[in-house]
Scaffold this motif. Structure first.
Motif, PDB file in Angstrom:
ATOM      1  N   ARG A  97       7.141   3.688  -2.717  1.00  9.93           N
ATOM      2  CA  ARG A  97       6.716   4.714  -3.676  1.00  9.93           C
ATOM      3  C   ARG A  97       7.752   4.892  -4.788  1.00  9.93           C
ATOM      4  N   ALA A  99       9.089   7.254  -6.500  1.00  9.70           N
ATOM      5  CA  ALA A  99      10.169   8.246  -6.394  1.00  9.70           C
ATOM      6  C   ALA A  99      11.311   7.713  -5.534  1.00  9.70           C
ATOM      7  N   ASP A 107      14.153   1.181  -9.335  1.00  6.53           N
ATOM      8  CA  ASP A 107      12.972   1.264 -10.189  1.00  6.53           C
ATOM      9  C   ASP A 107      13.105   0.268 -11.336  1.00  6.53           C
ATOM     10  N   THR A 124       0.493   0.398  -5.754  1.00  4.54           N
ATOM     11  CA  THR A 124       0.438   1.784  -5.286  1.00  4.54           C
ATOM     12  C   THR A 124      -0.939   2.086  -4.693  1.00  4.54           C
ATOM     13  N   LEU A 128       0.145   5.200 -11.253  1.00  6.39           N
ATOM     14  CA  LEU A 128       1.412   5.820 -11.639  1.00  6.39           C
ATOM     15  C   LEU A 128       1.247   7.126 -12.386  1.00  6.39           C
ATOM     16  N   GLU A 129       0.040   7.461 -12.799  1.00  5.64           N
ATOM     17  CA  GLU A 129      -0.212   8.694 -13.534  1.00  5.64           C
ATOM     18  C   GLU A 129      -1.226   9.541 -12.780  1.00  5.64           C
ATOM     19  N   ASP A 132      -2.524  12.839  -8.330  1.00  2.00           N
ATOM     20  CA  ASP A 132      -2.378  12.288  -6.982  1.00  2.00           C
ATOM     21  C   ASP A 132      -1.581  10.995  -6.950  1.00  2.00           C
ATOM     22  N   ALA A 133      -0.896  10.687  -8.051  1.00  4.10           N
ATOM     23  CA  ALA A 133      -0.148   9.428  -8.119  1.00  4.10           C
ATOM     24  C   ALA A 133       0.937   9.350  -7.050  1.00  4.10           C
ATOM     25  N   HIS A 134       1.436  10.497  -6.616  1.00  8.21           N
ATOM     26  CA  HIS A 134       2.535  10.516  -5.656  1.00  8.21           C
ATOM     27  C   HIS A 134       2.073  10.305  -4.220  1.00  8.21           C
ATOM     28  N   LYS A 135       0.775  10.363  -3.973  1.00  7.51           N
ATOM     29  CA  LYS A 135       0.275  10.335  -2.602  1.00  7.51           C
ATOM     30  C   LYS A 135       0.369   8.945  -1.980  1.00  7.51           C
ATOM     31  N   SER A 199      -3.368  -0.820  -8.149  1.00  3.20           N
ATOM     32  CA  SER A 199      -3.546   0.232  -7.149  1.00  3.20           C
ATOM     33  C   SER A 199      -4.765  -0.065  -6.296  1.00  3.20           C
TER      34      SER A 199
END
Length: 398
Positions: A97, A99, A107, A124, A128-129, A132-135, A199
């Motif tokens: 991920r 982060a 990165d 992913t 990336l945007e 919910d991109a972080h899920k 994705s």
């Protein structure tokens, strides 16, 4: 091989990203697989049955021919080694991920200055945007469910069902491979690498794109129906007298209507007023399906196949996995590749789905043992034996 000399660093787990690296490796690239201590989770998918099975075909398929390096990025020496590997690579492929990559200094922005030609490929769940991109996302969540594939596949009134292992992952592997090759072509023109991103969600949307395009254009879409009430009564699954299933998929319009009735042994259906036109056949789809069901159920498999082939109809048997494995056409189509077992033998495995006539298909080297190439790969990028030993002692490498 076509990609000989291309250096790929894979910092990924599970299937979608390792599958893309596996395709590149099958086509000749040198793939270094970076694993954390303990290894890729897919190494352990058959752990409970290890004594029984003695192999892990799911892991082996996507990781044959790679070199395994164990590095712990929670330690500075491990992070530095990953960055040095990326500094000498053509492609850095990851599904970690964003982060976590940023925190580790792995990165794209952090790696780019040391290697302007690097293709940084990021897989992913949701992009990336967006909110919910972080899920986290797996193929059953992001590809199958969120992208609508499960709902569009489930017949109306039936409960959703789970997909088979790696289904959406491997389609995403193909998408990722395509994106990487496009970026490599661009690099030939500009001299600079770039970030490419795929994705599971976007791949799922594209996979059902023909249907979803209707939803996007008209704001609605017909639901999937059971085989007893198909949208097109000639495009359906039928069963022979001896219990063999097959599927027919006629050409557009009424081109195959007469041939289909003759193959079923029911040319009289052409004169049935219920089925006199394409519109009427759709209106009476359940009745026509019942007629074909009864007709084909009265015929043995060998007779059905002979008739379908003689009529040049588009059809196929519904095969079990065992039948696929034994199908000579599967092998002839290049869908299987031999993988060396390290003892002079080999086993068959699904191949990357493209052939390059004149280029050998295999056999491919076996997948690596965990950390089998750590010392070798670190030495290739300038680490001395003493430095490697110190990293192992510190737990940064294994």
């Amino acid at each position: 091989m076509l990609l000989k000399g291309l250096k790929v660093v894979e910092f990924a787990t599970y299937i979608a990203a390792p599958g893309a690296a596996g395709i590149l490796g099958d086509w000749g690239a040198d793939v270094v697989k970076i694993e954390r201590p303990g290894g890729d989770d897919m190494r352990h998918v058959f752990a409970d049955a290890k004594s029984e099975l003695g192999a892990n075909p799911t892991f082996e398929m996507d990781n044959r021919g790679k070199r395994s390096v164990v590095l712990d990025i929670s330690k500075p020496q491990g992070r530095e080694a990953v960055a040095r590997l990326a500094g000498e690579a053509d492609i850095f492929l990851t599904n970690v991920r964003p982060a976590a990559l940023a925190r580790a200094g792995l990165d794209e922005a952090s790696l780019r200055p040391a290697n302007p030609r690097l293709i940084y490929a990021l897989v992913t769940g949701y992009g990336l945007e967006g909110p919910d991109a972080h899920k986290p996302g797996f193929d059953v969540t992001a590809f199958w469910s969120r992208a609508g594939v499960a709902r569009m596949t489930t017949p109306k009134g039936e409960d959703p069902f789970l997909l088979r292992t790696g289904f959406g992952d491997h389609i995403t592997s193909l998408a990722t491979t395509s994106a990487i090759l496009a970026a490599l072509y661009e690099r030939e023109q500009t001299g600079r690498g770039r970030l490419v991103q795929t994705s599971l969600l976007a791949t799922g949307v594209y996979t059902v794109g023909s249907d979803l395009a209707v939803q996007l254009r008209f704001g609605r879409l017909a639901s999937n129906r059971s085989r007893r009430e198909p949208l097109n009564p000639l495009a359906n699954f039928f069963q022979s007298q001896d219990g063999r299933w097959f599927v027919t998929n006629p050409r557009g319009g009424s081109v195959d209507w007469a041939a289909m009735t003759k193959a079923a042994g029911r040319p009289d259906l052409q004169d049935d007023p219920r089925f006199a036109s394409g519109r009427l056949r759709k209106e009476n789809t359940a009745a026509l399906t019942a007629e074909f069901d009864a007709a084909f159920a009265a015929l043995p498999w060998t007779e059905i196949t002979r008739r379908l082939d003689e009529a040049d109809l588009v059809w196929a048997p519904v095969q079990t996995p065992a039948e696929v494995a034994a199908d000579p056409q599967v092998e002839a189509a290049g869908a299987l590749v031999e993988v060396e077992d390290g003892q002079g033998g080999s086993w068959p495995s699904p191949a990357a789905p493209a052939l390059f006539p004149g280029v050998p298909q295999g056999p491919r080297p076996a997948p690596p043992a965990l950390g089998a190439h750590t010392a070798q790969v670190l030495a290739e990028i300038g680490y001395s034996p003493q430095e490697i030993a110190a990293m192992v002692e510190a737990g940064a490498a294994a």
